[in-house]
Design a protein around this motif. Sequence first.
Motif, mmCIF file in Angstrom:
data_model
loop_
_atom_site.group_PDB
_atom_site.id
_atom_site.type_symbol
_atom_site.label_atom_id
_atom_site.label_comp_id
_atom_site.label_asym_id
_atom_site.label_seq_id
_atom_site.Cartn_x
_atom_site.Cartn_y
_atom_site.Cartn_z
ATOM 1 N N ILE A 21 41.921 -11.087 42.127
ATOM 2 C CA ILE A 21 42.244 -11.570 43.468
ATOM 3 C C ILE A 21 43.147 -10.518 44.087
ATOM 4 O O ILE A 21 44.193 -10.172 43.526
ATOM 5 N N GLN A 22 42.747 -9.978 45.249
ATOM 6 C CA GLN A 22 43.517 -8.916 45.891
ATOM 7 C C GLN A 22 43.997 -9.378 47.267
ATOM 8 O O GLN A 22 43.267 -10.048 47.995
ATOM 9 N N SER A 23 45.199 -8.985 47.601
ATOM 10 C CA SER A 23 45.741 -9.325 48.910
ATOM 11 C C SER A 23 45.316 -8.276 49.932
ATOM 12 O O SER A 23 44.821 -7.205 49.586
ATOM 13 N N ILE A 24 45.485 -8.607 51.201
ATOM 14 C CA ILE A 24 45.179 -7.677 52.286
ATOM 15 C C ILE A 24 46.172 -7.895 53.414
ATOM 16 O O ILE A 24 46.608 -9.021 53.655
ATOM 17 N N LYS A 25 46.544 -6.807 54.095
ATOM 18 C CA LYS A 25 47.438 -6.884 55.252
ATOM 19 C C LYS A 25 46.639 -6.653 56.521
ATOM 20 O O LYS A 25 45.594 -6.009 56.504
ATOM 21 N N ASP A 26 47.151 -7.173 57.628
ATOM 22 C CA ASP A 26 46.512 -6.968 58.928
ATOM 23 C C ASP A 26 46.902 -5.582 59.448
ATOM 24 O O ASP A 26 47.638 -5.421 60.412
ATOM 25 N N ASP A 27 46.374 -4.567 58.757
ATOM 26 C CA ASP A 27 46.680 -3.175 59.057
ATOM 27 C C ASP A 27 45.429 -2.362 58.770
ATOM 28 O O ASP A 27 44.740 -2.617 57.780
ATOM 29 N N LEU A 28 45.121 -1.398 59.610
ATOM 30 C CA LEU A 28 43.848 -0.701 59.477
ATOM 31 C C LEU A 28 43.823 0.306 58.333
ATOM 32 O O LEU A 28 42.926 0.254 57.487
ATOM 33 N N VAL A 29 44.776 1.245 58.281
ATOM 34 C CA VAL A 29 44.643 2.371 57.352
ATOM 35 C C VAL A 29 45.768 2.511 56.336
ATOM 36 O O VAL A 29 45.643 3.294 55.389
ATOM 37 N N ASN A 30 46.876 1.800 56.493
ATOM 38 C CA ASN A 30 47.986 1.983 55.564
ATOM 39 C C ASN A 30 47.743 1.270 54.233
ATOM 40 O O ASN A 30 46.817 0.469 54.094
ATOM 41 N N GLU A 31 48.596 1.587 53.273
ATOM 42 C CA GLU A 31 48.478 0.995 51.935
ATOM 43 C C GLU A 31 48.519 -0.532 52.025
ATOM 44 O O GLU A 31 49.369 -1.107 52.687
ATOM 45 N N GLY A 32 47.552 -1.182 51.342
ATOM 46 C CA GLY A 32 47.467 -2.629 51.360
ATOM 47 C C GLY A 32 46.683 -3.173 52.535
ATOM 48 O O GLY A 32 46.475 -4.385 52.642
ATOM 49 N N GLY A 33 46.225 -2.279 53.427
ATOM 50 C CA GLY A 33 45.503 -2.700 54.616
ATOM 51 C C GLY A 33 44.000 -2.785 54.404
ATOM 52 O O GLY A 33 43.504 -2.771 53.272
#
Length: 472
Positions: free
Chosen positions: A201-213
């Motif tokens: 299970i992987q998380s995601i951020k509301d960011d286009l290109v940065n780490e975790g996005g």
Amino acid sequence: MLIERIYTTAGQDPFAKINFISRTSKIVNPDGTVVFELDNVIVPENWSQVATDIMAQKYFRRAGIPAVLSKVPEENIPQWLQRSCPDKEALKKLKKDKRYGCEIDVRQVLGRIVGCWTYWGWKYNFFNTENDARAFFDELCFMLAKQMAAPNSPQWFNTGLYWAYGIEGPSQGHYYVDPDSGKLTRAINSYEHPQPHACFIQSIKDDLVNEGGIMDLWVREARIFKYGSGTGSNFSCLRGEGEPLSGGGKSSGLMSFLKIGDKAAGAIKSGGTTRRAAKMIILDIDHPDIEEFIFWKLAEEQKVAALVAGSKICEQDLNNIMKACHEWGIKEERFDTAKNRELIKTINTARSHYVPEGFIQRVIHLADQGFKSLSFEKMDTSWESQAYITVSGQNANNTVRVTEQFLKAVEKDGQWDLVLRTGNKTHKTLNARELWKKIAFAAWSSADPGLQFDSTINEWNTCPKSGRINAS
């Protein structure tokens, strides 16, 4: 651990009571073309042909197995449990094409997997005595050969390749917890600390290109798919279509990014040595794009139907137009859409079937140039056909995550708010029961989306101090 023997005898080969035979594994397409073939596959006699094919096609290591091995001495590790590596001096004496090969015997696969497990268990003091370690090895080898137990696919793919054969590979960006220091450590060899886990299970951020996005997630997913594991993420933090962007303008929406991820997953083809990408997409029931998400698979299935039917209609009608051109008796009138009555008839039929006008005119020009037939690919509903490859949404299981609050609104025929991810304002208010019916209809039609029950799952959260569970 104390390991009691049930199926094996100390000092005896764990496979002694099992009869092994040679088989051929062959997988053929519906059109007769051979996808995969391997002769002299050694398997237990009681294994089905399906089990044989899966082992031969997917789980056998198909390259890099040294013809000659040597043990790597290691302090406090019994000789039978020491890892192996290529015997380079002995390999030099062999012809180049004989030095390395593939796994061909189920006992090789079971030996490397169980041997690696036993090695790790011994090295980190899981066994009381060496006899317990040996019993563990023998019993599991027997049980796996008899299909009394089985590990998940990434274990078959990856475990023991370094321990049994000394296979190494450059780092692929994986991390592991070092058993000696307890610290998270970046792997320098992709097989010494392999990826044997089934799903992530992987998380995601509301960011286009940065780490975790968003784009970073596609890289992390590819890393997981490469070694045969699956991954799932809750995408509910991504803003919906039309929501404002920090630099001005409006978001293209969640679905545009999901389609990119779907295509990236689809690049991991089943012809590889592992398996197709295994992917799960989760969206909370209050997301602004939830309606489009619910009907995503259904809409794509309808596109497939249109592609299949349309390709067959176009192939038939366009070739009929070309035929009408050449078979008209008066040569000067063959390509005249005012005088060739058969041509007029076939054109009208094609138009009634909604064949695009541009294609109709093009095929007449081709006929005028001397072409007698038109090659137009007819699509079908095979899951690996051009029709399914063309549409999106085919590489994941989609899931809607519902809350107790939503289910009560359904029960009471109440209203349900979809909430913007920027500003936390209400985007749209729907009838909860109608939204529930949409989920049911889409699932009945295309088997997606599934459901996760967020409130119940978090009520049963066994590690609440680690945070709430957003994806299961």
